[in-house]
Design a protein around this motif. Structure first.
Motif, PDB file in Angstrom:
ATOM      1  N   GLU A 144     -22.878 -26.430  20.800  1.00  0.00           N
ATOM      2  CA  GLU A 144     -23.595 -26.793  19.589  1.00  0.00           C
ATOM      3  C   GLU A 144     -23.289 -28.234  19.198  1.00  0.00           C
ATOM      4  O   GLU A 144     -22.146 -28.648  19.185  1.00  0.00           O
ATOM      5  CB  GLU A 144     -23.217 -25.820  18.459  1.00  0.00           C
ATOM      6  N   SER A 177     -27.471 -30.100  12.505  1.00  0.00           N
ATOM      7  CA  SER A 177     -28.161 -28.819  12.643  1.00  0.00           C
ATOM      8  C   SER A 177     -29.630 -28.987  12.268  1.00  0.00           C
ATOM      9  O   SER A 177     -30.014 -29.937  11.599  1.00  0.00           O
ATOM     10  CB  SER A 177     -27.505 -27.760  11.775  1.00  0.00           C
ATOM     11  N   VAL A 232     -30.206 -24.663  15.405  1.00  0.00           N
ATOM     12  CA  VAL A 232     -29.081 -25.328  16.031  1.00  0.00           C
ATOM     13  C   VAL A 232     -29.563 -26.274  17.138  1.00  0.00           C
ATOM     14  O   VAL A 232     -30.544 -25.987  17.816  1.00  0.00           O
ATOM     15  CB  VAL A 232     -28.084 -24.257  16.557  1.00  0.00           C
ATOM     16  N   SER A 252     -28.610 -10.234  19.137  1.00  0.00           N
ATOM     17  CA  SER A 252     -28.090 -11.435  19.794  1.00  0.00           C
ATOM     18  C   SER A 252     -29.156 -11.973  20.730  1.00  0.00           C
ATOM     19  O   SER A 252     -30.109 -11.266  21.071  1.00  0.00           O
ATOM     20  CB  SER A 252     -26.818 -11.108  20.573  1.00  0.00           C
ATOM     21  N   TYR A 275     -26.565 -20.253  27.328  1.00  0.00           N
ATOM     22  CA  TYR A 275     -26.183 -20.369  25.913  1.00  0.00           C
ATOM     23  C   TYR A 275     -26.392 -19.003  25.277  1.00  0.00           C
ATOM     24  O   TYR A 275     -27.393 -18.332  25.546  1.00  0.00           O
ATOM     25  CB  TYR A 275     -27.033 -21.423  25.174  1.00  0.00           C
ATOM     26  N   SER A 276     -25.446 -18.584  24.437  1.00  0.00           N
ATOM     27  CA  SER A 276     -25.615 -17.302  23.752  1.00  0.00           C
ATOM     28  C   SER A 276     -25.411 -17.489  22.258  1.00  0.00           C
ATOM     29  O   SER A 276     -24.549 -18.256  21.832  1.00  0.00           O
ATOM     30  CB  SER A 276     -24.619 -16.270  24.285  1.00  0.00           C
ATOM     31  N   ASP A 277     -26.224 -16.794  21.490  1.00  0.00           N
ATOM     32  CA  ASP A 277     -26.089 -16.812  20.029  1.00  0.00           C
ATOM     33  C   ASP A 277     -25.701 -15.398  19.600  1.00  0.00           C
ATOM     34  O   ASP A 277     -26.523 -14.483  19.618  1.00  0.00           O
ATOM     35  CB  ASP A 277     -27.417 -17.229  19.393  1.00  0.00           C
ATOM     36  N   ILE A 314     -28.773 -14.373  13.581  1.00  0.00           N
ATOM     37  CA  ILE A 314     -28.880 -15.369  14.654  1.00  0.00           C
ATOM     38  C   ILE A 314     -29.396 -16.692  14.050  1.00  0.00           C
ATOM     39  O   ILE A 314     -29.928 -16.713  12.935  1.00  0.00           O
ATOM     40  CB  ILE A 314     -29.850 -14.898  15.776  1.00  0.00           C
ATOM     41  N   HIS A 315     -29.281 -17.775  14.829  1.00  0.00           N
ATOM     42  CA  HIS A 315     -29.699 -19.081  14.298  1.00  0.00           C
ATOM     43  C   HIS A 315     -31.206 -19.197  14.055  1.00  0.00           C
ATOM     44  O   HIS A 315     -31.657 -19.992  13.270  1.00  0.00           O
ATOM     45  CB  HIS A 315     -29.337 -20.190  15.292  1.00  0.00           C
ATOM     46  N   TYR A 370     -33.732 -23.031  18.114  1.00  0.00           N
ATOM     47  CA  TYR A 370     -32.788 -23.641  19.065  1.00  0.00           C
ATOM     48  C   TYR A 370     -33.452 -24.858  19.698  1.00  0.00           C
ATOM     49  O   TYR A 370     -34.552 -24.757  20.232  1.00  0.00           O
ATOM     50  CB  TYR A 370     -32.443 -22.640  20.181  1.00  0.00           C
TER      51      TYR A 370
END
Ligand SMILES: C[S@@+](CC[C@H](N)C(=O)[O-])C[C@H]1O[C@@H](n2cnc3c(N)ncnc32)[C@H](O)[C@@H]1O
Length: 503
Positions: free
Chosen positions: A40, A44, A50, A435, A454-456, A465-466, A469
């Motif tokens: 990250e 933001s 993110v 996720s 990449y994992s959120d 979750i974000h 991305y």
């Protein structure tokens, strides 16, 4: 009925249809590789999104594993499937490779275990419990189940290996006799009593009525031979002991003088040696540990318990096996203590929970490429139902910038939870997302080559979750044609979506 018989060389337990099954060959294949490439960026995006920067300069490798043996050189392994098959598969790839085994099998409680499902980003609870595994047996089938697995486990262990079998009063005494048969009575090292209500019994008062409160975990510790690793562990002395014994002090600190006139400084005293009664490890009955460590898997064990076992009976670099892995406690502790590990579980949700737990640990500890990553291998029997195009995203590519935002989810298998559907309708779809994972590749991905780049994974059970991305791809990346997004909903269903990054 189980029955003990005395043979010339010892006592053996018998039950109907006691057999040692001949090995069957079930193949496992790699289905996921955890191989983080993005971290990250400090800025933001709006709406909690993110920005992600690549932490390596080269194109992500396809990294499709060839054999388990080769994979294990640099990666730890999760095996999804029945553990008898998994153990036999391991035995044909990594015979005599294991230094330490910890197993926490079903205890023969004749109940099933469930987990609560939580919406994310809202306080409302989902009135739904999802079954994880059942622990219902007759005595014979239970003993046969453990027996045939323990025989293969022994084969997998190094001659210097040790094993801890975690049970309680319903099965421990039968299994002790089985372990004597398999490992030899002379290799029984200790019965450890974990006092699960050591610090107070407030939570157990309801049990007082007609019997003593049950507060015992039983761990049976064996070695494969009389040569095995053992590193004594200590707990700090009580303050009272220190005040009483360490009466003197000089410029080097507090000290005491023994009867033989030896001077011992407090700072050199490791503390009280651990006995076989473990009174100092909180169980999940206590809110304090539950809030800190819980990954919301039933029968999850505390990390402190595994830490003591792993520190006592292995050294850094050793290989640890847990074939009843559950929420991944053994893997989490082994990873932190720099041991290699192999975990099995037949429950896909257990492997998914463990995978998320390990991803979080590795991401935190990543200081370059030194930390061992992991792969998930699944047996042919385990179904891998991934819904294609069930999750919708907004995808934009602008030179080396790819932005993907979550838009919608068509919940799969809604018939399984009919009463929930109405409730779920009132919720923003994002609260159904557990996720989300991203993978860049040169070929259209098939199931065997999903590399998580990449994992959120929100840490809190109700964290969101974000949503959005933005990937900043390095200019030098070549041959990256596809982006695959993999999404899990709160019930554990998986969805994928592909994007051709060249168009
Ligand atoms: C008591 S739990 C282990 C909990 C674990 N120690 C932890 O800290 O989370 C037992 C686990 O064994 C798994 N299991 C039961 N039978 C199995 C089998 N035949 N093969 C593989 N896993 C099995 C269950 O799915 C369950 O996750």
């Amino acid at each position: 009925m189980a029955m003990a018989s005395i043979l010339s060389w010892g006592i053996m337990l018998h039950w109907k249809n006691k057999t040692q099954k001949s090995p069957q060959q079930t193949t496992f294949h790699c289905s996921q590789v955890y191989n983080p490439v993005f971290e990250e960026h400090k800025d933001s995006l709006e709406e909690g999104g993110v920005i992600l920067k690549s932490i390596i300069r080269e194109t992500p490798k396809s990294n499709t594993p060839t054999s388990l043996k080769t994979s294990f050189t640099n990666n730890n392994i999760f095996l999804l499937g029945d553990n008898l098959n998994a153990l036999q598969f391991l035995n044909s790839n990594l015979k005599h490779a294991i230094d330490l085994v910890y197993i926490d099998p079903p205890f023969m409680k004749n109940v099933s275990f469930f987990r609560h499902v939580y919406f994310r980003g809202t306080q409302k609870d989902v009135p739904f419990k999802q079954k994880q595994y059942s622990d219902t047996w007759d005595l014979e089938s239970y003993l046969q189940f453990l027996y045939e697995r323990l025989v293969v486990i022994k084969d997998l262990m190094k001659d210097t290996g040790s094993i801890y079998v975690h049970l309680d009063e319903d099965a421990a005494h039968y299994v002790k006799v089985i372990l004597d048969e398999i490992f030899g009575r002379e290799n029984f090292r200790r019965q450890i009593i974990w006092n699960t209500a050591s610090l107070n019994v407030a939570g157990f008062k309801g049990q007082i009525r007609d019997n003593y409160i049950y507060a015992t975990g039983i761990l049976l510790f064996y070695s494969k031979s009389d040569v095995y690793a053992f590193n004594p562990q200590f707990t700090p002395h009580a303050q009272e002991f220190i005040e009483k014994k360490y009466k003197y002090s000089d410029e080097k600190g507090r000290f005491r003088v023994t009867r033989r006139n030896n001077t011992i400084y407090l700072q050199e005293d490791p503390g009280e040696p651990i006995t076989n009664i473990w009174n100092d490890i909180l169980s999940f009955n206590y809110a304090k540990i539950a809030s800190r460590e819980s990954v919301f898997y039933p029968t999850q064990k505390p990390e402190a318990l595994l830490e003591r076992i792993i520190l006592s009976s292995s050294n850094p670099g050793d290989t640890i096996l847990d074939c009843f892995g559950g929420s991944g406690t053994t893997a989490a502790v082994a990873q932190r203590l720099e041991r290699k590990w192999i975990l099995c579980d037949a429950n896909p949700h257990a492997i998914h929970t463990s995978s998320k737990r390990l991803q979080r640990i590795i991401t935190k500890e990543e200081t370059g490429t030194s930390s061992r990553l992991f792969q998930i291998w699944r047996s042919q029997e385990t179904k891998n139902e991934i819904q294609k195009n069930g999750a919708k995203f907004h995808y934009v590519k602008n030179e080396n910038k790819i932005t993907v935002s979550f838009e919608d989810l068509n919940l799969s298998h809604p018939d399984e939870f009919p009463k929930l559907i109405e409730l779920i309708k009132d919720h923003p779809k994002i609260s159904l997302v557990d996720s989300i994972y991203f993978s860049f590749s040169s070929e259209e991905l098939n199931e065997s080559s999903f590399n998580i780049h990449y994992s959120d994974i929100p840490r809190k059970k109700k964290g969101l979750i974000h949503k959005s991305y933005q990937f900043l791809l390095p200019k030098g990346w070549r041959n990256i044609k596809y982006l695959t997004v993999l999404l899990y909903d709160i019930f554990g269903n998986a969805y994928t979506q592909f994007y051709n990054t060249e168009t």
